[in-house]
Design an enzyme around this catalytic site. Structure first.
Site, PDB file in Angstrom:
ATOM      1  N   ASP A  83      31.662  42.406  43.172  1.00 43.69           N
ATOM      2  CA  ASP A  83      31.118  42.961  44.443  1.00 43.69           C
ATOM      3  C   ASP A  83      32.344  43.941  44.760  1.00 43.69           C
ATOM      4  O   ASP A  83      33.474  44.103  44.408  1.00 43.69           O
ATOM      5  CB  ASP A  83      31.072  41.798  45.644  1.00 43.69           C
ATOM      6  CG  ASP A  83      32.390  41.345  45.938  1.00 43.69           C
ATOM      7  OD1 ASP A  83      33.496  41.063  45.040  1.00 43.69           O
ATOM      8  OD2 ASP A  83      32.605  41.222  47.106  1.00 43.69           O
ATOM      9  N   GLU A  84      31.663  44.964  45.584  1.00 42.01           N
ATOM     10  CA  GLU A  84      32.522  46.053  46.355  1.00 42.01           C
ATOM     11  C   GLU A  84      33.189  46.720  45.144  1.00 42.01           C
ATOM     12  O   GLU A  84      34.381  47.312  45.562  1.00 42.01           O
ATOM     13  CB  GLU A  84      33.141  45.411  47.541  1.00 42.01           C
ATOM     14  CG  GLU A  84      32.598  44.803  48.610  1.00 42.01           C
ATOM     15  CD  GLU A  84      33.193  44.366  49.828  1.00 42.01           C
ATOM     16  OE1 GLU A  84      34.206  43.733  49.350  1.00 42.01           O
ATOM     17  OE2 GLU A  84      32.666  44.778  50.756  1.00 42.01           O
ATOM     18  N   VAL A  85      32.910  46.998  44.137  1.00 42.92           N
ATOM     19  CA  VAL A  85      33.657  47.710  42.949  1.00 42.92           C
ATOM     20  C   VAL A  85      33.341  49.506  43.469  1.00 42.92           C
ATOM     21  O   VAL A  85      32.252  49.707  43.211  1.00 42.92           O
ATOM     22  CB  VAL A  85      32.987  47.328  41.716  1.00 42.92           C
ATOM     23  CG1 VAL A  85      33.829  48.266  40.643  1.00 42.92           C
ATOM     24  CG2 VAL A  85      33.422  46.027  41.541  1.00 42.92           C
TER      25      VAL A  85
END
Length: 205
Positions: free
Chosen positions: A15-17
């Site tokens: 996530d949130e890359v």
């Protein structure tokens, strides 16, 4: 490690890359002469957290040159890393769990064994199970305990099966998880942040 955590599922994140950082990070742009591919999930995660996510992309895949030399942009590199991590987990008899960004970005490339972990909002679990994936419900709008503006009533009435009417697809929803992120609490308020709202979510099951 398996003796300590004898479970089927292994959460691989994803996530949130922010892929733009890979094209602006000198470590990623320069050529690498790395060691062999890690043979265990422990080695993979150790590299991940000790060398920063962008650098680990190259370390764990034994790449020697920058992304452009492999005809990859940031999104393609993100996909490659996630899929390679899944291969390692599955080879060690773990079932990979990935946050929903991986499903939202390249659902058709994910291993069919993937468990999709929903958190960004509603509507993801129905899409995931419709494609045959299993799913875990953690909609941040109702089941993130660090969202202090969410009352216990909203937590209690949240429905993990919302939008899923087919009985066979409902069985693909493994359940739900309320999340408490440690950066928003300390010893003085963690208990009252978790309870009683976590108990309200448990009432669903």
């Amino acid at each position: 490690m398996r003796k300590i955590f004898p479970f089927e599922l292994f959460h691989l994140g994803g996530d949130e890359v922010h892929t733009d950082c890979w094209n602006s990070t000198p470590h990623v742009k320069q050529c690498f002469n790395t060691s062999a591919l890690p043979t265990s999930i422990f080695d993979l995660l150790w590299n991940l957290y000790s060398n920063f996510y962008p650098v680990t992309l190259l370390i764990v895949t034994n790449w020697k040159c920058r992304l452009e030399d492999h005809n990859m942009n940031g999104t393609a590199a993100y996909q490659y890393f996630v899929l390679r991590a899944q291969e390692i987990a599955i080879s060690l008899n773990w079932t990979p769990v990935n946050w929903e960004e991986t499903f939202n970005t390249f659902a058709t490339r994910l291993n069919p064994k993937t468990v999709v972990h929903n958190w960004l909002g509603s509507g993801v679990c129905p899409k995931a199970v419709a494609k045959g994936f299993r799913c875990i419900f953690s909609n941040q709008g109702v089941w993130y305990l660090d969202h202090l503006d969410v009352p216990w009533e909203s937590v209690y009435y949240a429905e993990p099966l919302e939008g899923i009417t087919d009985a066979s697809e409902q069985k693909l929803v493994l359940g739900g998880e309320v999340c408490m992120w440690s950066e928003t609490v300390d010893a003085s308020n963690v208990q009252q942040t978790i309870w009683p709202r976590a108990a309200a979510a448990a009432g669903m099951f």
